[in-house]
Write an enzyme that holds these catalytic residues in place. Structure first.
Site, PDB file in Angstrom:
ATOM      1  N   TYR A   1       8.443  39.430 104.470  1.00  0.00           N
ATOM      2  CA  TYR A   1       8.247  39.531 103.017  1.00  0.00           C
ATOM      3  C   TYR A   1       7.287  40.685 102.704  1.00  0.00           C
ATOM      4  CZ  TYR A   1       6.856  38.211  98.220  1.00  0.00           C
ATOM      5  OH  TYR A   1       6.595  38.209  96.871  1.00  0.00           O
TER       6      TYR A   1
ATOM      7  N   SER B   1       1.192  40.804  98.599  1.00  0.00           N
ATOM      8  CA  SER B   1       1.763  41.053  99.933  1.00  0.00           C
ATOM      9  C   SER B   1       2.291  42.475 100.079  1.00  0.00           C
ATOM     10  CB  SER B   1       2.897  40.059 100.210  1.00  0.00           C
ATOM     11  OG  SER B   1       2.380  38.749 100.286  1.00  0.00           O
TER      12      SER B   1
ATOM     13  N   LYS C   1       7.765  44.256 100.617  1.00  0.00           N
ATOM     14  CA  LYS C   1       6.955  44.641  99.455  1.00  0.00           C
ATOM     15  C   LYS C   1       6.165  45.938  99.707  1.00  0.00           C
ATOM     16  CE  LYS C   1       8.027  41.297  96.524  1.00  0.00           C
ATOM     17  NZ  LYS C   1       8.785  41.594  95.294  1.00  0.00           N
TER      18      LYS C   1
END
Ligand code: NAP
Length: 226
Positions: free
Chosen positions: A143, A132, A147
Site C-alpha cells: 500500500y 503512507s 502511495k
C-alpha cells in the site's frame, strides 16, 4: 446558460470521495465516479448538478469510453483507492499488481485521458494520497509503495504541466469503510472518534481548489488530533 465549473470525483460512491463531492456541490457541477451504481444515483439525486459516472477504473477501454465528451474539466479529484495490508512475506504478486493498478496506473491513465480538458480549463488535479505516501510501516509495504508512487506521479505532473495545480493530500486515518477493514485486519477496536472525519479531508481538498490563483497548495498533510 450553465457556467458552473465541472469537477470529476473518483471514489464518490462512499468515504472520502462522497464527502468531497458534497463539499464541491454548492459551487461545481459534478461527475460522480465509482462502481456502485445505486450509491452514485442516490448521491446524484441529492446534489444539484451532479450525475453518476460509473466506471471500473482499471478497465482501459471502459475508461476511454467514459471520458468521451469531456472537453473541459476544472477539477479532477482522484479518491478511488484500495488498501490491502500485509507484510512482505504475506503479500503475493497479485496483491501488488491490483494495488498499483487501482492506486497508481488508473490515476495516471485517467489523468492522461483528461489532460486536454484540464488544460482547457487551467484545472486542478487533487490526489488523495495518505500518510503512507510519506512513511512506510511494517505490514503496509505494498500500500505504501503504491502511495509513494502516487506522490512521484503528482510531482512529475506538477513539473510537466505548469498550467495546472496538482495538490497531494496526505491524511492519516479517516473514518470510512477502508479504515474499518484496516482495523479489522489489525485486530484492534474501531473507535471513530480517533480518526479524521471524511468531511475534514474534503475541507482540505476545497482549500486546495479554492486557493487564490497565485497560490498552489502542493501538499497538504493532515493527522487526527487524537
Ligand atoms: P473507501 O471508503 O473504501 O471507498 C473507496 C472508493 O474507491 C469507493 O468509492 C470505490 O467505489 C472506489 N473504487 C475502488 N476501487 C475502484 C475501481 N477499481 N474502480 C472504480 N472505483 C473504485 O475508501 P476511502 O477511505 O474513502 O479512501 C479514499 C482514498 O483515500 C483512497 O485513495 C485511500 O487510499 C485514501 N486514504 C484513506 C484513508 C482512510 O483512513 N480511510 C487514509 C488515508 C488515505 P465502489 O465502492 O463504488 O466500488
Amino acid at each position: 446558460m450553465n457556467t458552473r465549473p465541472l469537477a470529476l470525483v473518483t471514489g464518490a460512491s462512499r468515504g472520502i470521495g462522497a464527502a468531497v463531492a458534497r463539499a464541491l456541490a454548492p459551487t461545481h457541477d459534478l461527475l460522480l465516479g465509482g462502481r456502485d451504481a445505486d450509491a452514485l444515483s442516490a448521491l446524484a439525486a441529492a446534489l444539484p448538478g451532479a450525475r453518476a459516472w460509473a466506471v471500473e477504473l482499471t478497465d482501459p477501454d471502459a475508461l476511454a469510453a467514459a471520458v468521451a465528451g469531456i472537453d473541459r474539466l476544472d477539477v479532477l479529484v482522484h479518491s478511488a483507492g484500495v488498501g490491502m495490508l500485509g507484510t512482505v512475506e504475506e503479500t503475493p504478486a497479485d496483491t501488488w499488481r491490483r494495488q498499483f493498478d487501482v492506486n497508481v496506473v488508473a490515476v495516471a491513465e485517467l489523468t492522461r485521458l483528461l489532460l486536454p480538458a484540464l488544460r482547457a480549463a487551467g484545472g486542478d488535479v487533487v490526489l488523495i494520497n495518505s500518510g503512507s505516501g510519506l512513511t512506510a510501516r511494517a505490514g503496509w509495504g505494498s500500500y505504501a509503495a503504491s502511495k509513494f508512487a502516487l506522490r512521484a506521479f503528482g510531482d512529475a505532473l506538477r513539473a510537466e504541466e505548469p498550467g495546472l495545480r496538482v495538490v497531494s493530500v496526505h491524511p492519516g486515518r479517516v473514518d470510512t469503510d477502508m479504515q474499518r477493514d484496516v482495523v479489522a485486519h489489525e485486530g484492534g477496536e474501531y473507535d471513530a472518534s480517533r480518526y479524521l472525519r471524511p468531511d475534514s479531508v474534503a475541507a482540505a481538498v476545497l482549500a486546495g481548489v479554492t486557493a487564490s490563483p497565485d497560490a498552489h497548495l502542493t501538499e497538504i498533510i493532515m493527522r487526527p488530533t487524537r
